[in-house]
Enzyme design. Structure first.
Site, PDB file in Angstrom:
ATOM      1  N   TYR A   1      20.415  45.567  47.181  1.00  0.00           N
ATOM      2  CA  TYR A   1      20.362  46.971  47.423  1.00  0.00           C
ATOM      3  C   TYR A   1      20.502  47.803  45.854  1.00  0.00           C
ATOM      4  O   TYR A   1      20.321  49.143  45.956  1.00  0.00           O
ATOM      5  CB  TYR A   1      21.772  47.318  48.085  1.00  0.00           C
TER       6      TYR A   1
ATOM      7  N   ASP B   1      30.153  46.609  52.589  1.00  0.00           N
ATOM      8  CA  ASP B   1      29.035  45.748  52.635  1.00  0.00           C
ATOM      9  C   ASP B   1      27.732  46.204  51.660  1.00  0.00           C
ATOM     10  O   ASP B   1      27.067  47.072  51.886  1.00  0.00           O
ATOM     11  CB  ASP B   1      28.598  45.612  54.103  1.00  0.00           C
TER      12      ASP B   1
ATOM     13  N   LYS C   1      25.761  39.904  48.449  1.00  0.00           N
ATOM     14  CA  LYS C   1      24.697  38.752  49.030  1.00  0.00           C
ATOM     15  C   LYS C   1      23.989  38.182  47.896  1.00  0.00           C
ATOM     16  O   LYS C   1      23.232  39.131  47.268  1.00  0.00           O
ATOM     17  CB  LYS C   1      23.961  39.323  50.138  1.00  0.00           C
TER      18      LYS C   1
ATOM     19  N   HIS D   1      21.431  35.671  51.267  1.00  0.00           N
ATOM     20  CA  HIS D   1      20.978  37.041  52.158  1.00  0.00           C
ATOM     21  C   HIS D   1      20.041  36.716  53.220  1.00  0.00           C
ATOM     22  O   HIS D   1      20.116  37.223  54.440  1.00  0.00           O
ATOM     23  CB  HIS D   1      20.374  38.019  51.120  1.00  0.00           C
TER      24      HIS D   1
END
Ligand SMILES: NC(=O)C1=CN([C@@H]2O[C@H](COP(=O)(O)OP(=O)(O)OC[C@H]3O[C@@H](n4cnc5c(N)ncnc54)[C@H](OP(=O)(O)O)[C@@H]3O)[C@@H](O)[C@H]2O)C=CC1
Ligand SMILES: O=C(O)C(=O)[C@@H](O)[C@H](O)C(=O)CO
Length: 277
Positions: A51, A46, A76, A108
């Site tokens: 990120y 994930d 996302k 997201h």
């Protein structure tokens, strides 16, 4: 090797119930962490545009020697990419960085103040139709946000990824998800470590001969949610993966249920409107 249950998504595809999360893993450390997780046996990763480590996830998968179709990869759509041109560009970047189509692609955050998540969801339908992702879902959506998606568009999200742990059971939202064939994914499943010194959980760990993290992850699994704990430590990765050879009793489950405080560790989705650069 431990056998991770596969759950059925509402489009007929399957998803491993346990995965590996890479939030707060520095890009420079991500390839090694994902390779270690794959070595432990994880087959579900994930990540997110937010990120900043999709490329390193893609590199680890390519280097692992494991067939791509054996690994389930989620990313996302970022908060700065809800509008059509930005969403199309961000999606193309994700596909390129990850080395091919995603298995699951999520909006997201709904950011309800901007009132654009329904239009963004229609773009997600377009990305699925174009083959950028095999399934689409949402993250941090509350019941009113889901109600609008269900009423105004033609695709039911495959999953809703929300904060869930023993201090935030989220049973009303989880029940809504279930009623509409949406699987719930529980983010921060051990509340980023906050639950690890809870006296009730410590007693259950002693009683079962397991660690607190294992007991809590097992509680999520028996509730039917999908989890992807994060760790940069291969020993903890293995500990978090080793949860399929024991069962919590109904009484033990109810003791964990009793810890709920409706207390978030992360942001409230109705209030979170952060747009990254
Ligand atoms: N959709 C969303 O908005 C969000 C999604 N997520 C997703 O959920 C994933 C998991 O959530 P996350 O917020 O990372 O938090 P987790 O609940 O997975 O906790 C991670 C923290 O716990 C530590 N830890 C992990 N395993 C153990 C263990 N067995 N014993 C002791 N400590 C442990 C880790 O430290 P160490 O690394 O040092 O082991 C880290 O500090 C994310 O990585 C991301 O993929 C998370 C937040 C929001
Ligand atoms: O990890 C995620 O997926 C998030 O959305 C979080 O980073 C979230 O944005 C947050 O915790 C902000 O403080």
């Amino acid at each position: 090797m431990t056998s991770v249950p596969q759950l059925l998504l509402n489009n007929g595809r399957t998803i491993p119930q346990l995965g590996f999360g890479v939030f707060q893993i520095e890009p420079a450390a991500t390839k090694a962490a994902v390779l270690a997780a794959l070595e432990v046996g994880y087959r579900h990763i994930d990540t997110a545009q937010m990120y900043g480590n999709e490329r390193e996830v893609g590199a680890a998968i390519a280097e692992s020697g494991i067939a791509r179709e054996e690994i389930f990869v989620t990313s996302k759509l970022n908060n700065n990419a809800h509008a059509s041109d930005a969403a199309r560009a961000a999606t193309a970047r994700s596909v390129e960085a990850l080395g091919g189509p995603m298995d699951l692609y999520l909006v997201h955050w709904p950011m309800p103040r901007f009132d654009d998540y329904v239009d963004t969801w229609r773009l997600m339908e377009e990305f699925a139709a174009a083959g950028a992702t095999r399934s689409i879902g949402v993250s941090n959506f509350q019941i009113p946000h889901l109600e609008r998606i269900l009423a105004e568009t033609s695709t039911v999200p495959a999953v809703n990824q929300i904060e869930v742990h023993p201090y935030l059971r989220q049973d009303r939202l989880r029940a809504f998800d279930t009623e509409h064939q949406i699987l719930t994914q529980a983010w921060s499943p051990i509340s980023q470590g906050q639950v690890l010194d809870d006296p009730v959980l410590l007693a259950l760990a002693a009683e079962t001969g397991r660690t607190v993290a294992q007991v809590v992850l097992r509680w999520h699994i028996q509730r039917g949610d999908i989890v992807f704990p994060k760790s940069v430590d291969p020993v903890r990765m293995a500990e978090n993966f080793d949860i399929f050879d024991f069962q919590l009793t109904d009484h033990q489950m109810s003791l964990i249920d009793g810890l709920n405080k409706d207390r978030r560790r992360g942001p409230d989705p109705d209030e979170f409107h952060w747009i990254p650069d």
